[in-house]
Design an enzyme around this catalytic site. Structure first.
Site, short mmCIF file in Angstrom:
data_model
loop_
_atom_site.label_atom_id
_atom_site.label_comp_id
_atom_site.label_asym_id
_atom_site.label_seq_id
_atom_site.Cartn_x
_atom_site.Cartn_y
_atom_site.Cartn_z
N SER A 39 0.64 4.59 -1.81
CA SER A 39 0.74 3.14 -1.67
C SER A 39 -0.23 2.56 -0.64
O SER A 39 -0.52 1.38 -0.67
CB SER A 39 2.16 2.72 -1.31
OG SER A 39 2.47 3.07 0.01
N LYS A 78 3.47 0.57 5.40
CA LYS A 78 2.86 -0.63 4.78
C LYS A 78 2.10 -1.42 5.83
O LYS A 78 2.25 -1.21 7.03
CB LYS A 78 3.94 -1.54 4.17
CG LYS A 78 4.87 -0.87 3.19
CD LYS A 78 4.20 -0.46 1.92
CE LYS A 78 5.21 0.21 0.99
NZ LYS A 78 4.59 0.96 -0.07
#
Length: 184
Positions: A39, A78
């Site tokens: 990700s 993230k």
């Protein structure tokens, strides 16, 4: 015999002190994390290891680690896109923060590998969360590999209290040791 017990006591005390130092360091300063998944590619790659700083402020574009919002035991890594008070919009592969276009240099490689495609689909905070701005005590996060990242577009905001810390120091593989880009 007395000397033997004295030596054992000395070893036990040394081990207890070492464990105490380790616990304090991990709890209040920093510890190692391992990236699991794609990700954050190409900024961070699966299997790389980083130092997590559990102290300090969180700024826009910092890379943060927090427990997965789905309740699993996973940790998510993230990038902070929106801080409290920010209005976030994506339009035509361009990030707008509070109405101003903001460059995301860390996406250049992904955009170059996908010419003419939207790396980040268009959205506004209103459409995703029902909020016009990022609420106080919350953050809006996205993965750098937008086509595969399960991020704020799916689970909304993350609470400041759930963030374990920030990271930008790669320690493994050793051939790539050093700081990674976390800010524009």
């Amino acid at each position: 015999m007395k000397r033997f017990f004295s030596e054992i006591l000395s070893i036990v005390i040394s081990i207890v002190i070492a464990l105490g130092i380790f616990w304090v360091t991990k709890t209040y300063f920093f510890y190692q994390i391992e990236v699991d998944g794609d990700s954050m590619y190409p900024t961070m790659q699966d299997g790389e290891r980083y130092i997590l700083n559990v102290q300090g402020d969180i700024d826009r574009f910092d890379i943060v680690v927090f427990p997965a919002p789905d309740g699993s035991n996973a940790q998510y890594v993230k990038r902070v896109i929106g801080v409290p008070g920010d209005e976030i919009e994506y339009r035509d592969n361009q990030l707008y923060v509070n109405g101003q276009a903001v460059e995301e240099e860390y996406l250049n490689a992904l955009e170059a590998a996908n010419p003419g495609q939207k790396v980040t689909p268009d959205f506004t905070l209103d459409e995703i969360t029902g909020e016009h701005t990022v609420p106080e005590g919350e953050y809006f996060v996205l993965g750098d590999n937008r086509p595969v990242s399960k991020d704020g577009r799916y689970f909304g905001f993350i609470d400041e209290e759930t963030i374990d810390g920030t990271t930008n120091l790669r320690i493994w593989p050793f051939s790539k040791f050093g700081r990674i880009q976390s800010e524009n």
